[in-house]
Design an enzyme around this catalytic site. Sequence first.
Site, PDB file in Angstrom:
ATOM      1  N   ASP A 190      49.007  43.787  44.962  1.00 38.03           N
ATOM      2  CA  ASP A 190      48.887  43.793  43.717  1.00 38.03           C
ATOM      3  C   ASP A 190      47.518  42.582  43.241  1.00 38.03           C
ATOM      4  O   ASP A 190      47.147  42.567  44.463  1.00 38.03           O
ATOM      5  CB  ASP A 190      49.942  42.792  44.023  1.00 38.03           C
ATOM      6  CG  ASP A 190      50.143  41.749  42.139  1.00 38.03           C
ATOM      7  OD1 ASP A 190      50.221  42.010  41.641  1.00 38.03           O
ATOM      8  OD2 ASP A 190      51.014  40.339  42.998  1.00 38.03           O
ATOM      9  N   ASP A 226      41.556  41.758  46.267  1.00 44.36           N
ATOM     10  CA  ASP A 226      41.378  41.355  45.072  1.00 44.36           C
ATOM     11  C   ASP A 226      41.320  39.795  45.997  1.00 44.36           C
ATOM     12  O   ASP A 226      40.787  39.300  44.419  1.00 44.36           O
ATOM     13  CB  ASP A 226      41.899  41.915  44.245  1.00 44.36           C
ATOM     14  CG  ASP A 226      43.522  41.525  44.436  1.00 44.36           C
ATOM     15  OD1 ASP A 226      44.149  41.537  45.348  1.00 44.36           O
ATOM     16  OD2 ASP A 226      44.182  40.365  43.641  1.00 44.36           O
ATOM     17  N   ASP A 268      45.120  46.541  49.652  1.00 45.49           N
ATOM     18  CA  ASP A 268      46.155  45.611  49.242  1.00 45.49           C
ATOM     19  C   ASP A 268      46.830  46.429  48.130  1.00 45.49           C
ATOM     20  O   ASP A 268      46.419  47.566  47.698  1.00 45.49           O
ATOM     21  CB  ASP A 268      44.987  44.920  49.163  1.00 45.49           C
ATOM     22  CG  ASP A 268      46.408  43.441  48.292  1.00 45.49           C
ATOM     23  OD1 ASP A 268      47.584  43.426  48.502  1.00 45.49           O
ATOM     24  OD2 ASP A 268      45.806  42.904  47.208  1.00 45.49           O
TER      25      ASP A 268
END
Length: 339
Positions: free
Chosen positions: A23, A222, A21
Site C-alpha cells: 500500500d 513509503d 511494501d
Amino acid sequence: MAELTGSARALHEVYDTALLDLDGVVYAGGEALPHAVASLAAARDAGMRLAYVTNNAARTPETVAGHLTALGVPAEPDEVVTSAQAVARLIAESVPPGSAVLCAGGEGLRVALRERGLRPVASADDDPAAVVQGYGGPDLTWGTLSEAALAVNRGVPWFASNLDATIPGGRGITPGNGAAVEVVRIATRHSREPRVAGKPRPPMHRESILRTGARRPLVIGDRLDTDIEGAHVGSVDSLLVLSGVTDAAGLVAARAEHRPTYVALDLRGLLVGHPGPSPEGDGVFGCGGWRASVSGGGLVVEGRGEPLDGLRALCAAAWAAADAGIPAGAERALARLGW
C-alpha cells in the site's frame, strides 16, 4: 550518519531482489499506482526478483498474489511475505510442535499458524500455548479480544504480528492491529508486552530473506517508521518512494534510523541511476544543479534542475545540521523546490 547514496547504475542492476511494501508503493485504495505495473514488469524482465512484504496479517499469500495479478503485476503466493508468516515462525520456535495457539486475527494468520504445524483455537479455555494477535478486519469481535486478554492474564505467552495503529481503507483510516493489541494490553493486570514480528522488527526481515533467498536485497517502501527503519534493522539498503504516506517534509526531518539509501517519486526509481548529494564544504551539499545549506536558522536551496535532485541536496544539508544539533526549518526551501 545515515545518508543518501548515489548509484550510477539502475537499481535493478545493483540489487538481486526487491522487497516491496504494497500500500502506497504498488497500489493505493486497491488500485495500481501510476507507473507501478510497467516499472515492476521492466525490473522483472531485467532479472530482478520481486517479493511483496506486508504487515497486513489478514490476507493469505494466495489472496495477495491474486490481487496483484489482477492489477497487472503477475505474482505467485511464494513471492508474498506477510507478518502472519513471520509471527507464526516466531511462535513455532517458542512452543512444542502441534501446540494450540489462541488466534485473534483473520484467515491469513490461521493459515500461517497451520503452515508451521500449530493449531489455531478460539478460547482461553482450550489450553493454548501462546496467544497471537493479527489484523482481522471488521470481523474481529470483542469476544475474541476478551478471550485473548483472559489467556494473557493467565500468563500465556503473547505475540503480535505487528503494531501498526491504523490501516488505510477505501473510505479512510481505520484501526489497525496495534489498536487491537492496545485493547488487550489495557485489560492485562501486569501491563505485559507482546513479542512483535512485523516491520520494523527483525523477525520480519529474517522471514523475507529466508523465503526469498535474497543475497543483496533492496527494501522499497513509503513509510519511514516501518519500511525504512526495518531496512536499517536488517542492515540493508532502501528506496523510499514518495507515492504514499511520507512526503518531502517528513523525509527532510527524518531521524537517522528513518533515512533511506535512495529516494524516488515512484517505482520508476528502480529503473534509473540515482545521483547522490556530495559535500562541498562549510555545510553546503550539491546534487545535480542544486546547492543546499543552512543559513540564518533555516535551510536554503539554490540552483535549477530536477526538483528531486534539489530534495536530495536538501536532505543531506538538513540531516548534517540535525546530527550536529543545529535547528533549521525547511519550509521555504521545500517551497522553492515545489514540494
